[in-house]
Each structure stands twice: as structure tokens, then as C-alpha cells.
Design an enzyme around this catalytic site. Structure first.
Site, PDB file in Angstrom:
ATOM      1  N   CYS A 106       0.838  -1.205   0.000  1.00 36.64           N
ATOM      2  CA  CYS A 106       0.000   0.000   0.000  1.00 36.64           C
ATOM      3  C   CYS A 106       0.872   1.254   0.000  1.00 36.64           C
ATOM      4  CB  CYS A 106      -0.917  -0.003   1.214  1.00 36.64           C
ATOM      5  SG  CYS A 106      -1.882   1.519   1.385  1.00 36.64           S
ATOM      6  N   HIS A 144      -3.787   0.869   8.337  1.00 35.96           N
ATOM      7  CA  HIS A 144      -4.338   0.459   7.047  1.00 35.96           C
ATOM      8  C   HIS A 144      -5.732  -0.137   7.174  1.00 35.96           C
ATOM      9  CE1 HIS A 144      -4.123  -1.014   2.855  1.00 35.96           C
ATOM     10  NE2 HIS A 144      -4.728  -2.096   3.319  1.00 35.96           N
ATOM     11  N   ASN A 185     -14.047   9.218  -0.644  1.00 36.06           N
ATOM     12  CA  ASN A 185     -14.726   8.077  -1.249  1.00 36.06           C
ATOM     13  C   ASN A 185     -14.382   6.858  -0.402  1.00 36.06           C
ATOM     14  OD1 ASN A 185     -15.509   9.710  -3.427  1.00 36.06           O
ATOM     15  ND2 ASN A 185     -13.682   9.189  -4.598  1.00 36.06           N
ATOM     16  N   HIS A 205      -6.616   1.880   1.889  1.00 35.72           N
ATOM     17  CA  HIS A 205      -6.191   2.632   3.078  1.00 35.72           C
ATOM     18  C   HIS A 205      -7.154   3.796   3.334  1.00 35.72           C
ATOM     19  CE1 HIS A 205      -2.723   3.540   5.819  1.00 35.72           C
ATOM     20  NE2 HIS A 205      -3.385   4.692   5.893  1.00 35.72           N
ATOM     21  N   HIS A 258      -8.463   7.128   3.455  1.00 37.62           N
ATOM     22  CA  HIS A 258      -7.942   8.389   2.934  1.00 37.62           C
ATOM     23  C   HIS A 258      -9.047   9.136   2.209  1.00 37.62           C
ATOM     24  CE1 HIS A 258      -7.907   6.070  -0.793  1.00 37.62           C
ATOM     25  NE2 HIS A 258      -7.714   7.187  -1.475  1.00 37.62           N
ATOM     26  N   GLN A 302      -9.514  12.956  -0.447  1.00 42.72           N
ATOM     27  CA  GLN A 302      -8.816  13.768  -1.443  1.00 42.72           C
ATOM     28  C   GLN A 302      -9.266  15.230  -1.339  1.00 42.72           C
ATOM     29  OE1 GLN A 302      -8.352  11.869  -5.447  1.00 42.72           O
ATOM     30  NE2 GLN A 302      -9.801  10.369  -4.637  1.00 42.72           N
TER      31      GLN A 302
END
Length: 353
Positions: free
Chosen positions: A70, A116, A156, A167, A169, A171
Site C-alpha cells: 500500500c 491500514h 470516497n 487505506h 484516505h 482527497q
């Protein structure tokens, strides 16, 4: 919050956000990376009046790597990732495969935790507050770039949404134009302001929803509700009670209370479809006022806009997704399978005990 800015091997910016003020971030990215080459181009549709980004370089982006490869996990030993340090609280970096770049804007990745296997809903309130502070700081920093007109922070979650990295996260997209959805809101604001002699449409909608049956939860500083004309099967809008145009406008009371409210919403989303169901896929999207000029919107100012978060899932029932087919994709007319009142009722039912 402590902020430390550094550079990756190919020149992209990376910023650590730490809970402890004494944290030292001096790890170096030792990967043999070539400078990032992008082909991002913004094109305007003359018939619809909106814009699209053409970014052919994204065809080669990382796609569902195994967990031990990852790129969003911290670097460990010989395994080097996008994050040079061996641990982190929150980290933001320029996307290696951006949809927008240069004169066409900017794209960043926000890693919520180094764990993770976690999700945003697993964060502590302190960690969630740190993410909010990072979103706010990035909004401020990106708003000063000459090519940027609007900053969009979003997450998302889930393979069904199209996520290619598991993982936890999100944006940030910094657009060189006002997005079509925001432009529609601004036009509605202008029309309502003109028709009522100056009343604010966001205030009117919020007051009506708070008085109705679709409120999911309400606190001192925030209110969450399923909108009257929800587009998605389960869709919640989260507003601060004091109208502000962007994340920068939130006061300390709203910032302090946000983690508790937002984490509760996310945890309810994971309980919508009952025990034993996989995690609910969702999109969480912050709507902020553009930083550009708003002359085309007939007297509307940035202060007329209301910061809010829209959280929704494409799952309509257990094991079934809501697909955007002919009416939605062809004519932008959504057909919702779940009455908003029933969706609100279900989200109240699954409250934490």
C-alpha cells in the site's frame, strides 16, 4: 496541531499534521522517482456550460495493490511508500496521478491514519479534529494559488464507489473554476434573494428541515438531516447552525463539537443495513463557497453561501446498489428508491446506545 512541510523525491509537496507539538519529521524519501509528468487539461462544454478534465496519464495509476504494498502506509525498512516516515497522524501530499495540475488546478491526497485496516469512523475524536484542521489548513493554502477558484475536500469509501486504494484516505480537488453543482446553488440563492427581498435560501431550507421529520441528529452547533429531495437512497446533509461560507469560518465551538457529531453519523451509516453486512460504501463531500468572483450570480456574495457536508451511499438495500442509469446519467433526473422520511427514520433507529 503541528504542521511540517517537506518534499518527496519527485518534488511533490507532502505535509505532516501532528497531534503533538514536539514531533520531529525529518525522514527523507529515498525512492528513485522521476519528476511527475501530467497531461491534465480542462475543456468547457459549450452546450451545457460546464467543464471537464481530460487526464490520460491517470490510466497508469496504482490499482488495488496488496496490503503489504500500500503506497499510503508509512515506510517500513526496505518497503518505501508515499510517506517517508515510519508513522504519522495525518498526512497530505500532492497526488502522483492528479486529475488537475498546474494551470488546471491541483489534487491532493489526505491520509486520515497510518492504520491500514481502520476507517474514518474508527478514529478518536482527537484524530477526527486533526483531520478537520488539516482540511481547513489546506483550504486556506490552496485558495491562494492563482489557478484555484474552488476547494473541494471529500472522501470516497468502498470498492463499490470506485476506490482503488483500501487505506483510509480522502482527497482535495482545487478547481480552476466554480463547479457546476455549486453554480446551481448560487443561482438558486440569487433567485430566492431577489424574490424575497434579501432572504437567504440556505437559512430557509435549514429552518424548514429543523422543524420537520427528517432530522437525524442535532447538537448545540450542528444539525444533520435527510433533505426533502434527497437524490440518494441514504443521504444526510450536515450543517453548522451558524452560517459560514467555508471551513475557515467555523468557530472553536463548532470545531470542538464536529468530531463527535460526524463520527456518530459515520457509525450510523455502517449500521443501516444490519449486522453482518459489509461496511457501507459512501461519499462524504464538503461544499464550500468559491474563492473567485461571483458577479455572474446577481448580487450573491461568498457570505451568502452555507458550508455543509453531504454524506451519501450508493447502496439502496442489503446487497443491492443504486446505479445511475438512463434517467440519472442521461438526463440528470434522479429516481430515489427510499423515501427520505424513511431514510431519516432508519438513521435515527441505528443511533448508538
Amino acid at each position: 496541531m503541528k504542521k511540517t512541510s517537506t518534499r518527496l523525491a519527485d518534488g511533490r509537496e507532502l505535509v505532516y499534521y501532528d497531534l503533538r507539538d514536539d514531533t520531529v519529521r525529518d525522514a527523507v524519501d529515498h525512492r528513485p522517482l522521476e519528476p511527475t509528468v501530467t497531461t491534465s487539461e480542462v475543456r468547457r462544454d459549450p452546450l451545457l456550460g460546464d467543464s471537464i478534465a481530460v487526464a490520460s496519464h491517470r490510466q497508469g495509476r496504482t490499482y488495488h495493490p496488496p496490503a503489504d504494498q500500500c503506497p499510503l502506509c508509512p515506510s517500513q525498512g526496505e518497503r518505501l511508500s508515499e510517506i517517508p516516515d515510519s508513522s504519522y497522524d495525518v498526512v497530505v501530499f500532492e497526488n502522483r496521478f492528479p486529475s488537475l495540475a498546474g494551470d488546471s488546478g491541483r489534487c491532493e491526497v489526505v491520509c486520515f491514519t497510518s492504520d491500514h485496516d481502520a476507517s474514518f469512523a474508527d478514529l478518536s475524536e482527537g484524530q477526527a479534529r486533526l483531520v478537520l484542521d488539516a482540511w481547513t489548513d489546506r483550504t486556506s493554502e490552496l485558495s491562494h494559488l492563482p489557478s484555484v477558484e474552488q476547494v473541494f475536500c471529500f472522501e470516497n469509501r468502498g470498492a463499490e464507489i470506485g476506490v482503488t486504494l483500501g487505506h483510509p484516505h480522502g482527497q482535495i480537488y482545487a478547481y480552476p473554476f466554480t463547479t457546476p453543482r455549486t453554480a446551481l446553488m448560487l443561482r438558486s440563492l440569487a433567485a430566492h434573494k431577489d424574490a424575497t427581498g434579501g432572504d437567504n435560501l440556505f437559512d430557509a431550507v435549514l429552518a424548514e428541515e429543523r422543524a420537520g421529520e427528517r432530522v437525524v441528529l442535532e447538537s448545540e452547533e450542528w444539525v444533520a438531516f435527510v433533505p426533502y429531495a434527497a437524490h440518494w437512497p441514504y443521504e444526510v446533509h450536515l450543517y453548522p447552525k451558524r452560517r459560514v461560507p467555508d471551513l475557515l469560518g467555523l468557530d472553536e465551538a463548532a470545531r470542538t463539537e464536529f468530531p463527535q457529531v460526524y463520527l456518530e453519523l459515520l457509525r450510523r451509516f455502517d449500521r443501516i443495513f444490519g449486522e453482518g453486512e459489509p461496511p457501507t460504501p459512501y461519499i462524504a463531500a464538503w461544499h464550500q463557497a468559491p474563492f473567485g468572483q461571483l458577479e455572474e450570480f446577481d448580487g450573491v456574495t461568498r457570505d451568502d453561501f452555507a458550508l455543509h457536508l453531504e454524506l451519501f451511499t450508493i447502496r439502496r438495500t442489503s446487497g443491492k446498489l443504486k446505479f445511475l442509469a438512463g434517467s440519472e446519467s442521461g438526463m440528470n433526473v434522479f429516481i430515489n428508491d427510499v423515501p427520505p422520511e424513511r431514510a431519516a427514520e432508519r438513521l435515527r433507529e441505528v443511533a448508538s446506545s
